[in-house]
Each structure stands twice: as C-alpha cells, then as structure tokens.
Design a protein around this motif. Structure first.
Motif, PDB file in Angstrom:
ATOM      1  N   VAL A  20      32.900  50.793  34.006  1.00 55.91           N
ATOM      2  CA  VAL A  20      34.180  51.586  33.814  1.00 55.91           C
ATOM      3  C   VAL A  20      34.913  52.199  34.750  1.00 55.91           C
ATOM      4  CG1 VAL A  20      35.167  53.596  32.564  1.00 55.91           C
ATOM      5  CG2 VAL A  20      33.626  52.215  31.319  1.00 55.91           C
ATOM      6  N   VAL A  21      34.195  52.758  35.534  1.00 55.55           N
ATOM      7  CA  VAL A  21      34.821  53.456  36.921  1.00 55.55           C
ATOM      8  C   VAL A  21      35.475  52.000  37.832  1.00 55.55           C
ATOM      9  CG1 VAL A  21      34.347  54.650  39.067  1.00 55.55           C
ATOM     10  CG2 VAL A  21      33.335  55.458  36.946  1.00 55.55           C
ATOM     11  N   ASN A  22      34.545  51.130  38.022  1.00 55.46           N
ATOM     12  CA  ASN A  22      35.286  50.010  39.067  1.00 55.46           C
ATOM     13  C   ASN A  22      36.186  49.454  38.381  1.00 55.46           C
ATOM     14  OD1 ASN A  22      32.818  50.673  41.004  1.00 55.46           O
ATOM     15  ND2 ASN A  22      31.673  49.288  39.813  1.00 55.46           N
ATOM     16  N   GLU A  23      36.296  49.145  36.952  1.00 52.19           N
ATOM     17  CA  GLU A  23      37.351  48.513  36.503  1.00 52.19           C
ATOM     18  C   GLU A  23      38.588  49.082  36.283  1.00 52.19           C
ATOM     19  OE1 GLU A  23      36.504  45.831  33.271  1.00 52.19           O
ATOM     20  OE2 GLU A  23      34.558  45.080  34.042  1.00 52.19           O
ATOM     21  N   LEU A  24      38.509  50.434  36.203  1.00 51.78           N
ATOM     22  CA  LEU A  24      39.597  51.212  35.698  1.00 51.78           C
ATOM     23  C   LEU A  24      40.264  52.064  36.913  1.00 51.78           C
ATOM     24  CD1 LEU A  24      38.711  52.218  32.165  1.00 51.78           C
ATOM     25  CD2 LEU A  24      39.984  50.186  33.019  1.00 51.78           C
ATOM     26  N   LYS A  25      39.500  52.268  38.234  1.00 52.26           N
ATOM     27  CA  LYS A  25      39.775  53.185  38.936  1.00 52.26           C
ATOM     28  C   LYS A  25      41.398  52.958  39.704  1.00 52.26           C
ATOM     29  CE  LYS A  25      37.456  50.764  42.876  1.00 52.26           C
ATOM     30  NZ  LYS A  25      36.405  51.092  43.851  1.00 52.26           N
TER      31      LYS A  25
END
Length: 223
Positions: free
Chosen positions: A124-129
């Motif tokens: 989630v963090v990697n794709e949405l940051k």
C-alpha cells in the motif's frame, strides 16, 4: 453511479446504516469511525458513496468526505486490498492518518488495521506514496459533510441547526494551506507533503503558520 445520499437514518448496524432517502431505503456500509461520527437513528445525514458492482453483488460504501472517498478508491486499486480492508484502514486511521502514514512510509500504521498484514501494508505504501500529496491537498478544499438537511422537510422532521453541518476542519485547512505555501516556495509536492505530515505528527493542533515553520525546518539542508 450513486455519488452521494442524504436522508434520515432509519437503522444503525455494526458496519452499516439504512438511509431513508425520500421513502427509499439504501443500505450503506461505513467504517467504525464514521459510524461513531454519524448522528443517531431518526436524524438526517449525508454520505458520499461508492457503488461496488459485481456479478452477484451490489454494495454501497459511504464516507463523510470526498477526501476519504478518494482514499478508498486508491486503496482498493492496490492488489489485495478489497473494500473491507480499505474500510478497516480508514476506520483505524481516518483520511488524515492514512495520508500521513503513506506519505511518511509508515507501513506499520497501515498494518495496525484489522486484517492487513505486513506485506500488504508495505505494498500500500509503495504504490500510493506518490499519490498522497494530491489527496492531502484535497482536505482543505472539499467540504466534509456528515449531517445534512432533508431535501423535502416534513412537519415531523426536525430542522438541523447550523452547527450540525460540519465543514472542512481547521486542521485540514491548515494542512492544505501549508502544502500550497511550500509548493509556491518551490518545493516538490512529495517533499512538501512529507514535511507537513512529519510536522503534524509532532503537533497535530498546529495552525498554518506553525505548520509552515516546522516544515521549513525539516526541509532545511542538513549540515
């Protein structure tokens, strides 16, 4: 597409409400946080909605703000995050907390949501940051409406007071204004959002000026 519903709360379940809109009842699934914020049974409320359409299922999900609805859209675009997991994340963190966690790369905060494991939280963090700054900037520009007057008030319907309508919170407005000021100073949206998120973590009640000062200290060259 049903984008927003306003009506009387006819029933409150553990994860949904039945909203009576001009005599038609809509079952709207919401997060635990939103359920707590909504008024009681028999009162009027408004929710931004997202309709999930599957071969054997039609479900409405409701959100008190367009910012939160946008986070739901982005979260469910991540492989492995369905509507239930998205609502768990937003219920645990809220839109502001989700923005800060993803901007800062704090996947452990995402992991705190029920049913979200470490690998999924990191994804989630990697794709949405890179998308977080745009959503953070929405906070001050969009109304966050929880209660609303009915479209056709009846003699039996109570008239909500002006105080029952909530608009964008001062914290959200300060966050948006600080982001705008920093980008106008030449900082990239991503680094500006990260600095503002860190500043909010240290002092969640900061006003715009305090946020800008704190963010500028974080952005200052180290040496």
């Amino acid at each position: 597409m049903i984008g927003r519903l306003a009506g009387r709360i006819d029933y409150r379940g553990p994860d949904h409400v039945l909203l009576d809109v001009n005599g038609v009842g809509y079952v709207v699934y919401i997060s635990e946080r939103t359920l707590i914020e909504l008024p009681g049974t028999g009162e009027f409320a408004a929710l931004y909605t997202d309709l999930v359409v599957r071969e054997d299922l039609l479900q409405l999900y409701g959100f008190p703000s367009q910012q939160e609805k946008e986070w739901h859209r982005l979260l469910t675009s991540v492989q492995g995050i369905g509507a239930k997991a998205s609502m768990a994340i937003l219920g645990a963190l809220g839109p502001d907390g989700t923005s800060r966690a993803i901007t800062l790369g704090d996947w452990s905060a995402i992991r705190a949501a029920p049913g979200v494991g470490p690998k999924l939280a990191q994804r989630v963090v990697n794709e949405l940051k890179d998308k977080a700054p745009a959503v953070m900037a929405m906070a001050g520009a969009l109304d966050q409406v929880i209660e609303a007057t009915p479209s056709a008030p009846s003699a039996q319907a109570p008239t909500p007071s002006p105080a029952s309508k909530q608009t964008a919170t001062p914290r959200a407005a300060a966050q948006s204004d600080a982001l705008s000021a920093l980008t106008n100073l030449g900082y990239q949206p991503g680094e500006a959002a990260s600095a503002v998120a860190q500043a909010l973590t240290h002092d969640p009640e900061s006003d715009t000026s305090a946020l800008i000062r704190a963010a500028l200290k974080l952005l200052a060259p180290k040496g």
